[in-house]
Design a protein around this motif. Structure first.
Motif, PDB file in Angstrom:
ATOM      1  N   ALA A  41       1.258  76.335  -9.427  1.00  0.00           N
ATOM      2  CA  ALA A  41       2.654  75.921  -9.566  1.00  0.00           C
ATOM      3  C   ALA A  41       2.717  74.432  -9.903  1.00  0.00           C
ATOM      4  CB  ALA A  41       3.414  76.205  -8.267  1.00  0.00           C
ATOM      5  N   SER A  42       3.775  74.032 -10.595  1.00  0.00           N
ATOM      6  CA  SER A  42       3.871  72.649 -11.042  1.00  0.00           C
ATOM      7  C   SER A  42       5.315  72.169 -11.019  1.00  0.00           C
ATOM      8  CB  SER A  42       3.320  72.524 -12.465  1.00  0.00           C
ATOM      9  OG  SER A  42       4.117  73.293 -13.358  1.00  0.00           O
ATOM     10  N   VAL A  43       5.461  70.862 -11.190  1.00  0.00           N
ATOM     11  CA  VAL A  43       6.785  70.262 -11.330  1.00  0.00           C
ATOM     12  C   VAL A  43       6.680  69.188 -12.412  1.00  0.00           C
ATOM     13  CG1 VAL A  43       6.439  68.573  -9.463  1.00  0.00           C
ATOM     14  CG2 VAL A  43       8.755  69.211 -10.129  1.00  0.00           C
ATOM     15  N   VAL A  44       7.655  69.202 -13.325  1.00  0.00           N
ATOM     16  CA  VAL A  44       7.720  68.216 -14.406  1.00  0.00           C
ATOM     17  C   VAL A  44       8.908  67.318 -14.108  1.00  0.00           C
ATOM     18  CG1 VAL A  44       8.073  67.859 -16.881  1.00  0.00           C
ATOM     19  CG2 VAL A  44       6.702  69.802 -16.078  1.00  0.00           C
ATOM     20  N   ILE A  45       8.650  65.998 -14.055  1.00  0.00           N
ATOM     21  CA  ILE A  45       9.693  65.024 -13.740  1.00  0.00           C
ATOM     22  C   ILE A  45       9.905  64.150 -14.968  1.00  0.00           C
ATOM     23  CG2 ILE A  45      10.382  63.178 -12.170  1.00  0.00           C
ATOM     24  CD1 ILE A  45       8.092  64.542 -10.296  1.00  0.00           C
ATOM     25  N   ASN A  46      11.147  64.098 -15.442  1.00  0.00           N
ATOM     26  CA  ASN A  46      11.511  63.371 -16.651  1.00  0.00           C
ATOM     27  C   ASN A  46      11.983  61.953 -16.325  1.00  0.00           C
ATOM     28  OD1 ASN A  46      11.105  65.674 -18.427  1.00  0.00           O
ATOM     29  ND2 ASN A  46      12.863  66.531 -17.356  1.00  0.00           N
ATOM     30  N   PRO A  47      11.944  61.041 -17.318  1.00  0.00           N
ATOM     31  CA  PRO A  47      12.357  59.658 -17.084  1.00  0.00           C
ATOM     32  C   PRO A  47      13.798  59.503 -16.571  1.00  0.00           C
ATOM     33  CG  PRO A  47      11.212  59.820 -19.180  1.00  0.00           C
ATOM     34  CD  PRO A  47      11.421  61.227 -18.674  1.00  0.00           C
ATOM     35  N   ASP A  48      14.672  60.457 -16.913  1.00  0.00           N
ATOM     36  CA  ASP A  48      16.062  60.365 -16.452  1.00  0.00           C
ATOM     37  C   ASP A  48      16.246  60.873 -15.020  1.00  0.00           C
ATOM     38  OD1 ASP A  48      15.821  63.119 -16.726  1.00  0.00           O
ATOM     39  OD2 ASP A  48      17.502  63.330 -18.131  1.00  0.00           O
ATOM     40  N   GLY A  49      15.146  61.295 -14.367  1.00  0.00           N
ATOM     41  CA  GLY A  49      15.212  61.781 -12.987  1.00  0.00           C
ATOM     42  C   GLY A  49      15.398  63.275 -12.871  1.00  0.00           C
ATOM     43  N   SER A  50      15.559  63.972 -13.983  1.00  0.00           N
ATOM     44  CA  SER A  50      15.677  65.427 -13.910  1.00  0.00           C
ATOM     45  C   SER A  50      14.286  66.027 -13.690  1.00  0.00           C
ATOM     46  CB  SER A  50      16.309  65.991 -15.185  1.00  0.00           C
ATOM     47  OG  SER A  50      15.491  65.727 -16.308  1.00  0.00           O
ATOM     48  N   PHE A  51      14.248  67.210 -13.059  1.00  0.00           N
ATOM     49  CA  PHE A  51      12.967  67.876 -12.839  1.00  0.00           C
ATOM     50  C   PHE A  51      13.126  69.368 -13.049  1.00  0.00           C
ATOM     51  CE2 PHE A  51      14.823  68.765  -8.704  1.00  0.00           C
ATOM     52  CZ  PHE A  51      14.311  70.008  -8.373  1.00  0.00           C
ATOM     53  N   SER A  66      15.483  73.743 -10.922  1.00  0.00           N
ATOM     54  CA  SER A  66      15.688  72.507 -11.671  1.00  0.00           C
ATOM     55  C   SER A  66      16.727  71.674 -10.942  1.00  0.00           C
ATOM     56  CB  SER A  66      16.123  72.798 -13.109  1.00  0.00           C
ATOM     57  OG  SER A  66      17.371  73.467 -13.113  1.00  0.00           O
ATOM     58  N   GLY A  67      16.738  70.397 -11.256  1.00  0.00           N
ATOM     59  CA  GLY A  67      17.681  69.510 -10.601  1.00  0.00           C
ATOM     60  C   GLY A  67      17.394  68.060 -10.909  1.00  0.00           C
ATOM     61  N   THR A  68      17.668  67.211  -9.910  1.00  0.00           N
ATOM     62  CA  THR A  68      17.549  65.764 -10.080  1.00  0.00           C
ATOM     63  C   THR A  68      16.787  65.159  -8.906  1.00  0.00           C
ATOM     64  OG1 THR A  68      19.688  65.751 -11.204  1.00  0.00           O
ATOM     65  CG2 THR A  68      18.880  63.644 -10.401  1.00  0.00           C
ATOM     66  N   VAL A  69      15.941  64.198  -9.205  1.00  0.00           N
ATOM     67  CA  VAL A  69      15.226  63.454  -8.169  1.00  0.00           C
ATOM     68  C   VAL A  69      16.016  62.177  -7.902  1.00  0.00           C
ATOM     69  CG1 VAL A  69      13.063  62.329  -7.511  1.00  0.00           C
ATOM     70  CG2 VAL A  69      13.026  64.290  -9.072  1.00  0.00           C
ATOM     71  N   ARG A  70      16.205  61.870  -6.627  1.00  0.00           N
ATOM     72  CA  ARG A  70      16.889  60.629  -6.247  1.00  0.00           C
ATOM     73  C   ARG A  70      15.959  59.800  -5.371  1.00  0.00           C
ATOM     74  NH1 ARG A  70      22.369  63.452  -4.297  1.00  0.00           N
ATOM     75  NH2 ARG A  70      22.895  64.466  -6.255  1.00  0.00           N
ATOM     76  N   TYR A  71      16.052  58.500  -5.554  1.00  0.00           N
ATOM     77  CA  TYR A  71      15.283  57.543  -4.760  1.00  0.00           C
ATOM     78  C   TYR A  71      16.231  57.006  -3.707  1.00  0.00           C
ATOM     79  CZ  TYR A  71      11.924  53.734  -3.954  1.00  0.00           C
ATOM     80  OH  TYR A  71      11.006  52.871  -3.400  1.00  0.00           O
ATOM     81  N   GLU A  72      15.938  57.262  -2.443  1.00  0.00           N
ATOM     82  CA  GLU A  72      16.860  56.963  -1.356  1.00  0.00           C
ATOM     83  C   GLU A  72      16.140  56.294  -0.195  1.00  0.00           C
ATOM     84  OE1 GLU A  72      18.306  60.886  -0.415  1.00  0.00           O
ATOM     85  OE2 GLU A  72      19.558  60.950  -2.207  1.00  0.00           O
ATOM     86  N   ALA A  73      16.928  55.827   0.751  1.00  0.00           N
ATOM     87  CA  ALA A  73      16.383  55.315   2.009  1.00  0.00           C
ATOM     88  C   ALA A  73      16.739  56.321   3.087  1.00  0.00           C
ATOM     89  CB  ALA A  73      16.967  53.948   2.344  1.00  0.00           C
ATOM     90  N   ASN A  74      15.755  56.694   3.920  1.00  0.00           N
ATOM     91  CA  ASN A  74      16.054  57.619   5.007  1.00  0.00           C
ATOM     92  C   ASN A  74      16.557  56.836   6.213  1.00  0.00           C
ATOM     93  OD1 ASN A  74      13.760  56.583   6.280  1.00  0.00           O
ATOM     94  ND2 ASN A  74      12.538  58.425   5.987  1.00  0.00           N
TER      95      ASN A  74
END
Length: 153
Positions: A79-89, A101-109
């Motif tokens: 299994a794999s995941v492809v992450i694009n420069p715009d944050g979509s995966f 599919s969706g979006t990756v976000r950079y957050e603080a926990n």
């Protein structure tokens, strides 16, 4: 213990903490091994150009550091995941069929650590991990004993 082993151990521990936090927010474990959630609440977002103060001296755009193709244990037949420069995966089953599919976000926990959280197109948390601080992310582990994804491209 080497510095790299210590960093990996801290990342694994923090990743487990992240998964537990998602777990108590209705995050479950699906039978196919991926995480899913009914909780689409957004954590405190950090602008994509923010640096990671507590996980290393990282000044590059967090999405730029993560962009690429990652496979479980580096096995291109898994299994794999492809992450694009715009944050979509897009996550794929080993068969190559898209799983999510969706979006990756950079957050603080809540503990103040920077994390990458993958949200489905419906806005629900799918998986996540604590930022290692690497200039270019080479691998990550999903929390709670999940999977180890290794960059292949």
């Amino acid at each position: 213990m080497s510095m790299l082993q210590g960093t990996k151990r801290r990342c694994a521990l923090l990743g487990a903490c992240l998964c537990l936090a998602l777990l108590f927010g209705s995050c479950g474990r699906r039978t196919d091994g991926a995480s899913s959630s009914a909780n689409g609440e957004e954590a405190g977002s950090i602008p994509p150009t923010a640096s990671s103060e507590n996980t290393g001296n990282v000044t590059a755009d967090p999405m730029e550091r993560l962009t690429g193709t990652f496979c479980i244990d580096g096995d291109e037949t898994a299994a794999s995941v492809v992450i694009n420069p715009d944050g979509s995966f897009t996550a794929y089953y080993a068969s190559g069929t898209p799983e999510q599919s969706g979006t990756v976000r950079y957050e603080a926990n809540d503990a103040g650590f920077h994390v990458y959280v993958f949200y489905t197109d419906e806005g629900k948390p799918y998986m996540g991990f604590v930022d290692s601080g690497e200039p270019r992310i080479s691998e990550f582990e999903t929390g709670n004993g999940g999977y180890r994804y290794v960059r292949v491209r």
